[in-house]
Motif scaffolding. Structure first.
Motif, PDB file in Angstrom:
ATOM      1  N   GLY A  85     -17.710  -0.687   5.938  1.00 18.42           N
ATOM      2  CA  GLY A  85     -18.251  -1.639   4.976  1.00 18.42           C
ATOM      3  C   GLY A  85     -17.275  -2.783   4.776  1.00 18.42           C
ATOM      4  N   HIS A  86     -16.861  -3.003   3.543  1.00 18.26           N
ATOM      5  CA  HIS A  86     -15.892  -4.054   3.238  1.00 18.26           C
ATOM      6  C   HIS A  86     -14.484  -3.494   3.084  1.00 18.26           C
ATOM      7  N   GLU A  87     -14.270  -2.258   3.513  1.00 17.28           N
ATOM      8  CA  GLU A  87     -12.956  -1.631   3.393  1.00 17.28           C
ATOM      9  C   GLU A  87     -12.180  -1.787   4.700  1.00 17.28           C
ATOM     10  N   PHE A  88     -10.887  -2.019   4.579  1.00 16.55           N
ATOM     11  CA  PHE A  88      -9.976  -2.119   5.722  1.00 16.55           C
ATOM     12  C   PHE A  88      -8.994  -0.959   5.599  1.00 16.55           C
TER      13      PHE A  88
ATOM     14  N   GLY B  14      -2.807   7.154   5.490  1.00 14.62           N
ATOM     15  CA  GLY B  14      -3.402   5.828   5.481  1.00 14.62           C
ATOM     16  C   GLY B  14      -3.345   5.112   4.167  1.00 14.62           C
ATOM     17  N   THR B  15      -3.633   3.825   4.267  1.00 18.20           N
ATOM     18  CA  THR B  15      -3.770   2.964   3.107  1.00 18.20           C
ATOM     19  C   THR B  15      -4.948   2.046   3.385  1.00 18.20           C
ATOM     20  N   GLY B  16      -5.659   1.697   2.359  1.00 17.93           N
ATOM     21  CA  GLY B  16      -6.830   0.859   2.541  1.00 17.93           C
ATOM     22  C   GLY B  16      -6.974  -0.185   1.465  1.00 17.93           C
TER      23      GLY B  16
ATOM     24  N   GLY C  97       0.814  -1.216   0.000  1.00 14.25           N
ATOM     25  CA  GLY C  97       0.000   0.000   0.000  1.00 14.25           C
ATOM     26  C   GLY C  97       0.841   1.256   0.000  1.00 14.25           C
ATOM     27  N   ARG C  98       0.316   2.261  -0.626  1.00 16.77           N
ATOM     28  CA  ARG C  98       0.958   3.579  -0.592  1.00 16.77           C
ATOM     29  C   ARG C  98       0.208   4.444   0.404  1.00 16.77           C
ATOM     30  N   PHE C  99       0.936   4.937   1.380  1.00 17.29           N
ATOM     31  CA  PHE C  99       0.311   5.797   2.373  1.00 17.29           C
ATOM     32  C   PHE C  99       0.070   7.170   1.770  1.00 17.29           C
ATOM     33  N   LYS C 100      -1.165   7.649   1.947  1.00 17.36           N
ATOM     34  CA  LYS C 100      -1.544   8.969   1.442  1.00 17.36           C
ATOM     35  C   LYS C 100      -1.978   9.839   2.614  1.00 17.36           C
ATOM     36  N   LYS C 101      -1.743  11.123   2.452  1.00 15.97           N
ATOM     37  CA  LYS C 101      -2.195  12.107   3.428  1.00 15.97           C
ATOM     38  C   LYS C 101      -3.713  12.221   3.256  1.00 15.97           C
TER      39      LYS C 101
END
Length: 117
Positions: free
Chosen positions: A97-100, A113-115, A72-76
């Motif tokens: 929902g189905h997102e982590f 974060g990254t999801g 994952g790429r962490f984004k602001k």
């Protein structure tokens, strides 16, 4: 009977909160901006990745957190909500929902974060 039920529920909540603190994490309910409204989300906050790996497995069924974080790429993403308590922790996890989502606090006032879906 209602008093007994309330007392049992209260004791159960206290035990779960103390378990989280002993386990090295804390749950926080955080208001996030959602259009003109706010979306209240539960964040599991912690300071070391070992705790994060355990939480990801137990709560969300994510068994290879390190691999997910490398890919994952962490984004602001958003400014850390004032008074939310997130500034006291290095990392946090939440789902929608189905997102982590995995967040990192880089001490710059933002959640990075990254999801995954």
């Amino acid at each position: 009977m209602k008093r007994f039920s309330f007392a049992v529920l209260f004791i159960f909540l206290l035990l779960n909160l103390s378990r989280g603190q002993e386990a090295g994490y804390k749950t926080l309910t955080v208001p996030l901006p959602y259009g003109e409204k706010e979306l209240y989300s539960t964040f599991y906050c912690f300071n070391d990745l070992k705790t994060g790996e355990q939480l990801a497995k137990e709560l969300y069924g994510v068994y290879d957190l390190k691999k997910l974080l490398k890919a994952g790429r962490f984004k602001k993403l958003i400014p850390i909500p004032v008074g939310s308590g997130l500034t006291a922790y290095n990392y946090s996890i939440m789902t929608h929902g189905h997102e982590f989502w995995f967040f990192e606090n880089r001490d710059d006032g933002w959640l990075w974060g990254t999801g995954r879906y």
